[in-house]
Design an enzyme around this catalytic site. Structure first.
Site, short mmCIF file in Angstrom:
data_model
loop_
_atom_site.label_atom_id
_atom_site.label_comp_id
_atom_site.label_asym_id
_atom_site.label_seq_id
_atom_site.Cartn_x
_atom_site.Cartn_y
_atom_site.Cartn_z
N ASP A 1 5.32 12.31 -8.31
CA ASP A 1 6.33 13.09 -7.61
C ASP A 1 7.65 12.91 -8.37
OD1 ASP A 1 7.77 14.51 -5.69
OD2 ASP A 1 6.59 13.65 -4.05
N ASP B 1 -0.17 -2.36 2.69
CA ASP B 1 0.65 -3.48 2.23
C ASP B 1 -0.26 -4.58 1.69
OD1 ASP B 1 2.52 -5.53 1.90
OD2 ASP B 1 2.48 -6.07 4.03
N ASP C 1 9.72 17.99 -7.11
CA ASP C 1 10.43 18.04 -5.85
C ASP C 1 11.63 18.99 -5.93
OD1 ASP C 1 11.11 16.84 -3.12
OD2 ASP C 1 12.95 16.43 -4.26
N ASN D 1 1.22 -7.41 -0.12
CA ASN D 1 1.96 -8.64 -0.43
C ASN D 1 2.77 -9.16 0.74
OD1 ASN D 1 3.95 -6.72 -0.33
ND2 ASN D 1 4.82 -7.15 -2.35
N HIS E 1 4.44 14.76 3.71
CA HIS E 1 5.34 13.69 4.14
C HIS E 1 6.56 14.19 4.90
CE1 HIS E 1 6.86 15.30 0.41
NE2 HIS E 1 8.04 14.79 0.69
N ASP E 2 6.84 15.47 4.86
CA ASP E 2 8.00 16.04 5.54
C ASP E 2 7.64 16.80 6.81
OD1 ASP E 2 10.04 15.17 3.84
OD2 ASP E 2 9.83 16.89 2.50
N ASP F 1 2.35 -0.64 -1.00
CA ASP F 1 2.65 -0.88 -2.41
C ASP F 1 1.46 -0.47 -3.28
OD1 ASP F 1 0.81 -3.12 -2.16
OD2 ASP F 1 2.47 -4.24 -1.29
N ASP G 1 4.96 -7.94 2.92
CA ASP G 1 6.35 -7.63 3.21
C ASP G 1 6.49 -6.45 4.18
OD1 ASP G 1 5.66 -5.49 1.62
OD2 ASP G 1 7.27 -5.77 0.15
N GLU H 1 7.70 22.43 -5.52
CA GLU H 1 8.14 22.67 -4.15
C GLU H 1 9.18 23.78 -4.19
OE1 GLU H 1 9.95 20.15 -0.38
OE2 GLU H 1 10.67 19.72 -2.41
#
Length: 693
Positions: A97, A20, A230, A22, A348-349, A28, A24, A284
């Site tokens: 992606d 991160d 994907d 910024n 990521h899965d 990013d 929040d 994928e």
């Protein structure tokens, strides 16, 4: 196109959880830009950015509402352009992606499509009228009673004043329930094989294909070098939406994955986009077999460069070395003629690889290095996921409220409602949910692990029990691998850097053929990599890009010092394993036409140890090589012998395996870098060795 991807290492960035910049609490593009030098030093070549187009985030960016706009949480188009320039200036490429099977239900295309049956974009999505019954031989079942695997057509949802009929067919959704959602405004169902907020595009419509081709060209013009596609195996659907057969594949997915229509669309996209623009593509494609995968990646078919297949990450016993070797061999045999493979153990899965394949409690460091050795020396292009280079384990949050994976949380609630034991439901949830790989990247030991500032709330918590695991500790040598304990020396991050550098230095580790050795061993993975053409050379420009120190010679002049053989030995278990490595086994390795020169004389002296997670530095002295490269202790004596070996084996929870007695075991000490392999070795838990010859 050029096959530069065969020499590359790909690093996946889940931007939301990377860094991160910024304040929040959400990662990013600015945070990625901050870490470009880190990624360059790691040695990776391609940065795979998880979806970053604008999205309402029902599925963390895999539900796109605008293909040509950046998700505001990640930054602006100017930030993206700066990221591309920064990566390219450091010799790294950008992989996008791209989600082409479906959009968000908030995309303007779908809002138009659902507005009326006569809208010009109606046929951009898959709409179907209700059917008249559950199908021959099936009783009527309500929509909310028809779970996954119900072979009939369920009655649609009961809405006041609306006859929803029966679903158009019996297809299931990956995210639970059925793959159809009734739209009261137009009285028809739309297809969604994922969330109901992710309606499927109708690729049979030429207008849809033209628009997707235009979008891909637009991003290539913006600096994208590669695409990860994907769920691309779902873009083609059979005409008339037939029911899945009975008996059918689990969940009824068989009719909308890996279809002939999908291959036709990909060939068109390759012809129109991929080949003219020379971009790398990886798809994928769950549910593919080694044989069906060739339809995607055979160079003569002109579809994709690589695919992701998943049998190895869903093994019943992930530590069965013979089963994993068997899968590697099957895929190699199927793809080697004219195709290429992608290697990965996490994304990521999926759960963290050190938790699913290794030992994330007591031998996290050693098992993380063993997995890295397999990933980076196997045949194919390796794909790393952020955090694996420091051995991040699963999150294991004790509080269910800390999790964010809405689809896993739905399964958790369904398990409780079904009456299953709550402790078991939580245990299954903790190991299988997707948040395990989506917690923040851990850069330091500070609050929030350096992902965001201490006074900022991250979008998902940093697992407090893992705070000691971070990049800063690895770089400083303060590496803790077990509760209350630490070791000195090189950590996991250094291991990854060194292995990536070794892979870049020696073409045999990138382009070499593959031959499994003793593939039926249940605990040890062993294989040869070898150059089929000893005069193999590389493209000069790519050689420079990879950072080779040796000059590239012409094809009839092999590079001086080029290694033509690699021997990889990995104990794929958390207990010790005895292994007998004979020249006969090497010379009879599967797929090996002729015995390697290094073993023709009946010895293993042609190999030298280049990397080992238990190895110690030093040059073996006279006579040590014949003992298998044992490490002398401080007195100069060789470690091991007959004293204490049985006790050591008992402490490790193993047994003597192939060897009848301590006297039958020449090697028990830690191997020395530069030494030759012993013919008989007792491998420590998760021990891995990479020899070159």
């Amino acid at each position: 196109m050029s096959d530069w991807f065969k020499d590359s290492v790909v690093y996946q960035i889940y931007t939301r959880s990377f860094k991160d910049s910024n304040r929040d609490g959400i990662g990013d593009f600015g945070g990625v830009i901050e870490k470009l030098d880190y990624l360059k030093d790691l040695g990776v070549d391609v940065l795979w950015l998880s979806p970053f187009c604008d999205s309402p985030n029902d599925d963390n960016g895999y539900d796109i509402s605008d293909y040509l706009t950046i998700m505001p949480e990640f930054g602006t188009m100017d930030d993206f352009d700066a990221l591309v320039r920064g990566a390219h200036s450091r010799g790294m490429k950008i992989m996008m992606d791209l989600v082409m099977n479906h959009t968000s239900d908030e995309h303007p295309w779908f809002l138009e499509s659902r507005s009326s049956r006569n809208n010009p974009k109606r046929d951009w999505y898959i709409w179907a009228q209700p059917s008249q019954g559950p199908g021959e031989g099936f009783e009527e079942i309500d929509f909310d009673q028809a779970g996954r695997g119900y072979a009939g057509r369920a009655r649609g949802p009961r809405l006041s004043g609306v006859d929803t009929g029966f679903l158009p067919n019996n297809w299931d959704s990956y995210f639970g329930g059925k793959a159809w959602e009734f739209d009261p405004q137009t009285g028809e169902y739309y297809c969604h094989i994922f969330s109901k907020k992710q309606p499927d595009l109708n690729w049979a419509n030429p207008e849809v294909r033209e628009e997707m081709f235009r979008i891909a060209h637009w991003w290539i013009d913006r600096g994208v070098d590669a695409f990860r596609l994907d769920a691309v195996h779902h873009i083609g659907k059979p005409e008339d939406w037939p029911d899945a057969p009975v008996p059918k594949e689990p969940w009824g997915f068989c009719l909308y994955k890996n279809t002939p229509e999908t291959h036709a669309y990909l060939q068109e996209m390759n012809r129109r986009v991929f080949q003219p623009r020379a971009v790398l593509t990886v798809g994928e494609t769950g549910g593919t077999t080694p044989e069906s995968a060739r339809l995607y990646v055979d160079s003569d078919r002109n579809e994709l460069d690589m695919i992701f297949h998943f049998a190895h990450v869903h093994m019943e016993n992930p530590n069965d070395a013979s089963a994993l070797t068997g899968l590697m061999s099957q895929w190699y045999a199927a793809l080697k003629p004219g195709a290429w493979d992608a290697q990965f153990f996490s994304n990521h899965d999926l759960p963290r690889q050190v938790s699913s394949f290794g030992d994330d409690r007591w031998l996290r460091g050693k098992s993380a290095k063993a997995i890295a050795a397999l990933l980076l020396t196997s045949w194919g292009t390796p794909f790393m996921y952020q955090g694996e280079e420091i051995g991040l384990p699963n999150a294991y949050f004790p509080d269910i409220g800390d999790y964010r994976d809405i689809h896993a949380l739905r399964g958790y609630r369904e398990g409780l409602v079904s009456g299953e034991d709550p402790e078991l439901v939580m245990a299954v949830f903790q190991t299988r949910n997707r948040d395990n790989s989506r917690t923040p990247m851990q850069w330091s030991g500070e609050a929030n692990a350096g992902f965001c500032e201490a006074d900022v709330q991250p979008w998902i918590p940093v697992p407090q029990q893992n705070r000691h695991i971070n990049v800063g500790a690895e770089l400083a040598g303060r590496v803790e691998y077990a509760p209350g304990g630490s070791i000195g020396g090189a950590g996991i991050l250094s291991w990854y850097r060194d292995l990536i550098a070794l892979r870049k230095r020696y073409s045999v580790l990138r382009r070499g053929a593959y031959a499994p050795v003793n593939p039926n061993h249940s605990r040890v993975i062993c294989y040869l990599r070898y150059l089929e053409d000893p005069a193999f050379t590389e493209d000069p420009a790519r050689s420079k890009e990879l950072g080779h120190s040796s000059p590239v010679q012409s094809e009839d002049q092999p590079r001086a010092g080029e290694k033509t053989l690699a021997l990889v030995i990995i104990n794929w278990t958390g207990t010790q394993a005895d292994y007998h490595l004979s020249p006969r086994l090497l010379s009879q390795a599967e797929y090996l036409d002729t015995p390697p020169e290094a073993v023709k004389d009946g010895s293993l002296s042609g190999f030298s140890l280049e990397a080992g997670n238990y190895a110690v530095p030093g040059t073996p002295g006279p006579g040590e090589e014949s003992l298998g490269g044992l490490c002398p202790d401080e007195s100069g004596a060789i470690q091991g012998g007959t004293t204490g070996v049985a006790d050591f084996a008992a402490a490790l929870g193993g047994d003597s395996g192939e060897f009848d007695s301590d006297d039958d075991l020449p090697e028990t000490g830690r191997p020395v870098l530069g030494s030759a392999p012993a013919k008989k070795m007792r491998l420590r838990p998760w021990e891995c060795r990479v020899y070159l010859g």
